[in-house]
Design an enzyme around this catalytic site. Structure first.
Site, PDB file in Angstrom:
ATOM      1  N   TRP A   1      56.332  90.485 107.112  1.00 23.74           N
ATOM      2  CA  TRP A   1      56.018  90.999 105.929  1.00 23.74           C
ATOM      3  C   TRP A   1      56.589  89.590 104.888  1.00 23.74           C
ATOM      4  O   TRP A   1      55.777  89.220 103.897  1.00 23.74           O
ATOM      5  CB  TRP A   1      57.161  92.057 104.638  1.00 23.74           C
ATOM      6  CG  TRP A   1      58.791  91.753 105.862  1.00 23.74           C
ATOM      7  CD1 TRP A   1      59.732  90.998 106.603  1.00 23.74           C
ATOM      8  CD2 TRP A   1      59.828  92.249 104.614  1.00 23.74           C
ATOM      9  NE1 TRP A   1      60.341  90.651 106.050  1.00 23.74           N
ATOM     10  CE2 TRP A   1      60.756  91.907 105.457  1.00 23.74           C
ATOM     11  CE3 TRP A   1      59.755  93.019 103.520  1.00 23.74           C
ATOM     12  CZ2 TRP A   1      62.278  92.570 104.626  1.00 23.74           C
ATOM     13  CZ3 TRP A   1      60.564  93.914 102.842  1.00 23.74           C
ATOM     14  CH2 TRP A   1      61.837  93.068 103.227  1.00 23.74           C
TER      15      TRP A   1
ATOM     16  N   TYR B   1      73.714  86.937 104.769  1.00 24.00           N
ATOM     17  CA  TYR B   1      72.490  87.647 105.164  1.00 24.00           C
ATOM     18  C   TYR B   1      72.380  89.007 104.495  1.00 24.00           C
ATOM     19  O   TYR B   1      71.832  89.186 103.313  1.00 24.00           O
ATOM     20  CB  TYR B   1      72.293  87.965 107.093  1.00 24.00           C
ATOM     21  CG  TYR B   1      71.652  87.813 107.372  1.00 24.00           C
ATOM     22  CD1 TYR B   1      70.652  86.525 107.014  1.00 24.00           C
ATOM     23  CD2 TYR B   1      71.042  88.637 108.570  1.00 24.00           C
ATOM     24  CE1 TYR B   1      69.911  86.253 108.055  1.00 24.00           C
ATOM     25  CE2 TYR B   1      70.181  88.206 109.811  1.00 24.00           C
ATOM     26  CZ  TYR B   1      69.421  87.767 108.912  1.00 24.00           C
ATOM     27  OH  TYR B   1      68.331  86.954 110.065  1.00 24.00           O
ATOM     28  N   TRP B   2      72.411  90.305 105.028  1.00 25.28           N
ATOM     29  CA  TRP B   2      71.573  91.480 104.107  1.00 25.28           C
ATOM     30  C   TRP B   2      72.952  91.868 104.025  1.00 25.28           C
ATOM     31  O   TRP B   2      73.082  92.811 103.911  1.00 25.28           O
ATOM     32  CB  TRP B   2      70.779  92.306 104.386  1.00 25.28           C
ATOM     33  CG  TRP B   2      69.509  91.682 104.956  1.00 25.28           C
ATOM     34  CD1 TRP B   2      69.296  90.329 106.120  1.00 25.28           C
ATOM     35  CD2 TRP B   2      68.500  91.351 104.395  1.00 25.28           C
ATOM     36  NE1 TRP B   2      68.512  90.337 105.439  1.00 25.28           N
ATOM     37  CE2 TRP B   2      67.601  90.404 104.367  1.00 25.28           C
ATOM     38  CE3 TRP B   2      68.286  92.503 103.077  1.00 25.28           C
ATOM     39  CZ2 TRP B   2      66.766  90.508 104.418  1.00 25.28           C
ATOM     40  CZ3 TRP B   2      66.882  92.041 102.266  1.00 25.28           C
ATOM     41  CH2 TRP B   2      65.935  90.976 102.900  1.00 25.28           C
TER      42      TRP B   2
ATOM     43  N   GLN C   1      57.070  95.823 110.838  1.00 23.48           N
ATOM     44  CA  GLN C   1      58.275  95.585 110.549  1.00 23.48           C
ATOM     45  C   GLN C   1      57.967  96.022 108.735  1.00 23.48           C
ATOM     46  O   GLN C   1      56.729  96.325 108.233  1.00 23.48           O
ATOM     47  CB  GLN C   1      58.460  93.867 110.292  1.00 23.48           C
ATOM     48  CG  GLN C   1      59.624  92.861 110.592  1.00 23.48           C
ATOM     49  CD  GLN C   1      59.234  91.349 109.974  1.00 23.48           C
ATOM     50  OE1 GLN C   1      58.787  90.781 109.336  1.00 23.48           O
ATOM     51  NE2 GLN C   1      60.363  90.809 109.235  1.00 23.48           N
TER      52      GLN C   1
ATOM     53  N   ASP D   1      68.453  92.402 108.439  1.00 23.83           N
ATOM     54  CA  ASP D   1      68.606  92.427 109.751  1.00 23.83           C
ATOM     55  C   ASP D   1      70.209  93.377 109.638  1.00 23.83           C
ATOM     56  O   ASP D   1      71.078  94.005 110.985  1.00 23.83           O
ATOM     57  CB  ASP D   1      68.755  90.877 110.009  1.00 23.83           C
ATOM     58  CG  ASP D   1      67.333  90.794 110.652  1.00 23.83           C
ATOM     59  OD1 ASP D   1      66.230  91.815 110.043  1.00 23.83           O
ATOM     60  OD2 ASP D   1      66.922  89.403 110.716  1.00 23.83           O
TER      61      ASP D   1
ATOM     62  N   GLU E   1      66.731  80.596 101.625  1.00 24.23           N
ATOM     63  CA  GLU E   1      66.802  82.608 101.755  1.00 24.23           C
ATOM     64  C   GLU E   1      67.093  83.024 101.326  1.00 24.23           C
ATOM     65  O   GLU E   1      66.600  84.589 101.133  1.00 24.23           O
ATOM     66  CB  GLU E   1      66.725  82.316 103.295  1.00 24.23           C
ATOM     67  CG  GLU E   1      66.976  83.657 104.200  1.00 24.23           C
ATOM     68  CD  GLU E   1      67.100  83.533 105.512  1.00 24.23           C
ATOM     69  OE1 GLU E   1      67.542  83.250 105.718  1.00 24.23           O
ATOM     70  OE2 GLU E   1      66.746  84.285 106.367  1.00 24.23           O
TER      71      GLU E   1
ATOM     72  N   ARG F   1      75.372  84.392 109.167  1.00 23.97           N
ATOM     73  CA  ARG F   1      74.509  85.200 110.153  1.00 23.97           C
ATOM     74  C   ARG F   1      75.100  86.107 110.829  1.00 23.97           C
ATOM     75  O   ARG F   1      76.423  86.383 110.574  1.00 23.97           O
ATOM     76  CB  ARG F   1      74.537  83.476 112.011  1.00 23.97           C
ATOM     77  CG  ARG F   1      73.333  82.399 110.912  1.00 23.97           C
ATOM     78  CD  ARG F   1      72.222  83.264 110.394  1.00 23.97           C
ATOM     79  NE  ARG F   1      71.191  83.454 111.621  1.00 23.97           N
ATOM     80  CZ  ARG F   1      70.164  83.980 111.245  1.00 23.97           C
ATOM     81  NH1 ARG F   1      69.896  83.796 110.709  1.00 23.97           N
ATOM     82  NH2 ARG F   1      69.459  84.708 112.415  1.00 23.97           N
TER      83      ARG F   1
HETATM   84  C1  GLC Z   1      65.201  87.501 108.356  1.00 21.52           C
HETATM   85  C2  GLC Z   1      65.065  88.150 107.765  1.00 21.52           C
HETATM   86  C3  GLC Z   1      63.764  88.607 107.999  1.00 21.52           C
HETATM   87  C4  GLC Z   1      62.870  87.493 107.636  1.00 21.52           C
HETATM   88  C5  GLC Z   1      62.736  87.426 108.565  1.00 21.52           C
HETATM   89  C6  GLC Z   1      61.235  85.611 108.891  1.00 21.52           C
HETATM   90  O1  GLC Z   1      64.986  88.098 109.783  1.00 21.52           O
HETATM   91  O2  GLC Z   1      65.982  89.054 107.718  1.00 21.52           O
HETATM   92  O3  GLC Z   1      63.586  90.076 106.767  1.00 21.52           O
HETATM   93  O4  GLC Z   1      61.402  88.845 107.969  1.00 21.52           O
HETATM   94  O5  GLC Z   1      64.243  86.449 108.598  1.00 21.52           O
HETATM   95  O6  GLC Z   1      62.219  84.662 107.588  1.00 21.52           O
END
Ligand code: GLC
Length: 423
Positions: free
Chosen positions: A34, A347-348, A100, A161, A391, A194
């Site tokens: 993606w 991260y998320w 993805q 993730d 990022e 992370r």
């Molecule tokens: C991380 C992100 C994912 C993305 C990847 C590469 O794994 O969570 O969404 O595609 O990095 O950027």
């Protein structure tokens, strides 16, 4: 050209490895599914041929059964784990064994329309066929309830993730056979940004399950250790099916038009299964236990992008957005502050990711919530202006997290939030 526009183009050029772009140097040295879709939107602003090529290179690794893998390992890189030998999918080029978020068809439509929507465009037609095969793969393997939603069999498939949405399902994953391995991500960025080691063991255990089946996706879907309906991918696939339908109509592909219309209707109905009335939002839901995560994440707001929900449901989502706004200096956090395990740096579990913000803002525009869309857009631009092309970003301080000089963040500046800004 202004400074940030030039900088964004330079990032894409520098992350270009010849037909595909790495998300960032070091941390992610391969082609991600993606990411490439969003990156194409960035290239489209200054090099249209290169934009199409990004997607064509990704599609060249599509599996025979239609799955588009989440990573394509075009070349070896010892700086990444888990690399091609860990996945062991036996494909050429080597790939991971999972997928993805299916955003590709939406982006292909956008590229094609900004070039005049010529039905005879051969590049569109070829990618249309590839996206259709990938959507059929989802319908065949990832719709266990037959209600048009998307089940994921690894949290990495969601692209979000380590979102807290996956915690309960991950807690049931047996990690006793994982063995030892060396993580590489924490050698590139601060470990506080992370996933934890325990989380990583679970990710690896799920991977090993898939590998032990020989990447048999029927078996993985039926018996895998992680089976969750992802609100994000369900909304994205519905949206992508609608975009694919527009291309099917332009191409006059009659049987597919009927197939897609039926699929879209099914998903519209099915989506209510993800609605959580207690929190007033669409939430991911565990297939095994039937439990709703009850967590409001940035993916919940993709309902606008998919055009899902009654006016009353839309109003409750806007209420949730207004509530989130009171605690977030910048929109749109990946998790609402105060939620279990919220962490503005990790991260998320809190940080802002501009690609999700972009889709949500696009949906808000389409549904007439222009002020909210603009708020998200200006906040996103401000993050880049203050911190650079990271990022992700803290919704509290605006500080960048994860890797620097990130391709999809640069692309989002060029194609969306940086447009028209003096920088
Ligand atoms: C991380 C992100 C994912 C993305 C990847 C590469 O794994 O969570 O969404 O595609 O990095 O950027």
């Amino acid at each position: 050209m202004t400074g940030l526009n030039a900088r964004a183009q330079e990032i894409l050029r520098r992350n270009d490895r010849g037909g595909y772009t790495v998300p960032t140097h070091g941390l992610y040295p391969y082609q991600w599914n993606w990411d490439s879709a969003f990156v194409a939107l960035g290239f489209a602003e200054f090099d249209r041929d290169r934009a199409w090529r990004e997607i064509e290179t990704l599609i060249s690794a599509q599996w025979e059964d239609g799955m588009i893998p989440h990573i394509v390992f075009h070349q070896e890189d010892p700086g990444y784990f888990p690399g091609p030998s860990v996945w062991a999918t036996g494909k050429t080029p080597p790939t991971s064994g999972i997928t993805q978020p299916p955003v590709l068809a939406s982006i292909v439509r956008s590229l094609w329309e900004t070039e005049g929507a010529d039905p005879a465009c051969p590049r569109m037609a070829a990618l249309y066929a590839a996206c259709l095969r990938s959507h059929r793969w989802f319908h065949q393997y990832r719709d266990p309830l037959g209600n048009g939603l998307v089940m994921v069999t690894h949290n990495w498939e969601t692209g979000r993730d380590n979102s807290s949405e996956w915690d309960d399902a991950l807690a049931r994953v047996d990690t006793s056979g994982v063995g030892t391995y060396q993580r590489r991500d924490t050698g590139h960025v601060d470990a506080a940004m992370r996933p934890t080691q325990q989380e990583y063991d679970r990710y690896v255990a799920i991977l090993q399950f898939g590998r032990n089946t020989g990447w048999n996706h029927r078996e993985i879907a039926d018996k895998g250790p992680f089976r969750v309906l992802d609100v994000g991918m369900s909304m994205e696939l519905l949206r992508a099916n609608r975009d694919l339908l527009v291309m099917a109509q332009a191409l006059g592909d009659q049987p597919t038009i009927a197939e897609l219309e039926a699929r879209i209707a099914l998903s519209y109905q099915g989506m209510d299964w993800l609605w959580n009335d207690e929190v007033g939002a669409y939430c991911s839901r565990d297939v095994t236990t039937g439990e709703s995560s009850g967590l409001v994440t940035n993916a919940s707001f993709l309902a606008f992008y998919a055009d899902v929900g009654s006016p009353a449901q839309g109003a409750r989502l806007i209420e949730a957005l207004a509530r989130i706004r009171t605690s977030a200096r910048y929109l749109l956090p990946s998790l609402e502050a105060g939620s279990r395990d919220y962490d503005h740096k990790r991260y998320w579990r809190g940080p802002i990711w501009l690609v999700v913000s972009y889709m949500v803002a696009q949906g808000l525009v389409e549904q007439g919530h222009l002020d909210w869309a603009e708020q998200i857009r200006t906040d996103s631009a401000a993050l880049i202006e203050t911190s650079g092309f990271y990022e992700s970003f803290s919704p509290e301080t605006g500080q960048g997290s994860g890797g620097p000089d990130f391709s999809w963040t640069a692309a989002m500046w060029l194609a969306w939030c940086g447009k028209g800004r003096a920088a």
